[in-house]
Design a protein around this motif. Structure first.
Motif, mmCIF file in Angstrom:
data_model
loop_
_atom_site.group_PDB
_atom_site.id
_atom_site.type_symbol
_atom_site.label_atom_id
_atom_site.label_comp_id
_atom_site.label_asym_id
_atom_site.label_seq_id
_atom_site.Cartn_x
_atom_site.Cartn_y
_atom_site.Cartn_z
ATOM 1 N N GLY A 64 -7.114 -38.707 -49.129
ATOM 2 C CA GLY A 64 -8.557 -38.761 -49.021
ATOM 3 C C GLY A 64 -9.223 -38.009 -50.145
ATOM 4 O O GLY A 64 -8.644 -37.776 -51.209
ATOM 5 N N THR A 65 -10.448 -37.597 -49.879
ATOM 6 C CA THR A 65 -11.273 -36.904 -50.862
ATOM 7 C C THR A 65 -11.339 -35.430 -50.509
ATOM 8 O O THR A 65 -11.578 -35.077 -49.351
ATOM 9 N N ARG A 103 -9.164 -40.927 -46.039
ATOM 10 C CA ARG A 103 -9.470 -42.304 -46.449
ATOM 11 C C ARG A 103 -8.208 -43.134 -46.255
ATOM 12 O O ARG A 103 -7.093 -42.608 -46.264
ATOM 13 N N ARG A 156 -2.659 -44.364 -53.100
ATOM 14 C CA ARG A 156 -3.923 -43.786 -53.567
ATOM 15 C C ARG A 156 -5.019 -44.035 -52.534
ATOM 16 O O ARG A 156 -5.137 -45.132 -52.003
ATOM 17 N N PRO A 157 -5.854 -43.028 -52.256
ATOM 18 C CA PRO A 157 -6.959 -43.232 -51.321
ATOM 19 C C PRO A 157 -7.954 -44.259 -51.865
ATOM 20 O O PRO A 157 -8.277 -44.256 -53.051
ATOM 21 N N ASP A 164 -11.535 -46.050 -52.372
ATOM 22 C CA ASP A 164 -12.861 -45.509 -52.623
ATOM 23 C C ASP A 164 -13.873 -46.255 -51.759
ATOM 24 O O ASP A 164 -14.625 -47.097 -52.236
ATOM 25 N N ARG A 211 -12.444 -35.025 -55.677
ATOM 26 C CA ARG A 211 -11.231 -35.611 -56.252
ATOM 27 C C ARG A 211 -10.375 -36.212 -55.145
ATOM 28 O O ARG A 211 -10.401 -35.775 -53.995
ATOM 29 N N SER A 212 -9.590 -37.235 -55.492
ATOM 30 C CA SER A 212 -8.706 -37.897 -54.532
ATOM 31 C C SER A 212 -7.345 -37.226 -54.533
ATOM 32 O O SER A 212 -6.814 -36.875 -55.584
ATOM 33 N N THR A 217 -3.365 -37.228 -52.302
ATOM 34 C CA THR A 217 -2.459 -37.772 -51.293
ATOM 35 C C THR A 217 -1.429 -36.691 -50.987
ATOM 36 O O THR A 217 -0.885 -36.078 -51.905
ATOM 37 N N TRP A 262 -4.919 -37.327 -57.806
ATOM 38 C CA TRP A 262 -5.099 -38.554 -58.578
ATOM 39 C C TRP A 262 -6.107 -38.332 -59.699
ATOM 40 O O TRP A 262 -7.067 -37.578 -59.539
#
Length: 189
Positions: A55-56, A74, A81-82, A84, A109-110, A112, A143
């Protein structure tokens, strides 16, 4: 015989490439791993299970020996990858051993994470007491920031669509209908 050996070597190499991990390096625990909504409904039932969530980043707090990363969950794409998107199934708290720099792991920022579920912790979100699911992280991946479309906000300055023959992959010197012996067909005369 030699061709068979080369084909089998090629097949084995393709198999090994297919078995490689995700680009982020966080391994998928499999199809039976619970989602955040399932764990929030019954946290004691999923204690100790392995999950891969992302997520974020909403906030980061460095303690003496661990870093607590507050993540707005997310959905993940196939690469881990989360996505958007606006939807979220809640928040979770990633507990990462060691120090993470807040200037790099900044809000927005993303990320995982892969780890085991480690109970629940109640922390404030504004004036609201929110029950966070804790994940004891074994592996995480920050990410890179997504490229922003420079024309996303202003459609007036977007380059015009010139048709399929003017796309970047089209070779401007190749014209299958041009015949130098019959220029009148194209209206050149």
């Amino acid at each position: 015989m030699r061709v068979n050996a080369l084909l089998s070597l090629f097949g084995v190499s393709l198999f090994l490439i297919g078995c490689a991990g995700t680009p982020g390096g966080t391994a998928d625990p499999g199809p039976g791993a619970p989602g955040l909504a399932d764990v929030r409904a019954a946290p004691e039932r999923h204690q100790g299970e392995t999950v891969r969530w992302g997520g974020t980043i909403a906030g980061i707090e460095n303690k003496a020996d661990v870093t607590l990363v507050e993540v707005v969950a997310r959905d993940l794409d196939r690469g881990g990858r989360p996505r958007d998107r606006d939807g979220s199934s809640g928040r979770f708290l990633a507990v990462i051993d060691g120090f993470l720099d807040p200037a790099i792991h900044e809000a927005g920022r993303s990320v995982t994470v892969t780890g085991t579920l480690d109970g629940e912790e109640i922390r404030p979100v504004g004036d609201h007491e929110y029950p966070y699911v804790r994940v004891r992280v074994t592996d995480h991946h920050l990410w890179p920031e997504r490229m922003r479309d420079p024309y996303a906000d202003d459609r007036r300055h977007r380059p015009p669509y010139l048709g399929p023959r003017y796309q970047p992959w089209h070779d401007p010197w190749y014209d299958p209908w041009y015949d130098p012996w019959y220029p009148h067909r194209r209206g050149y005369w």
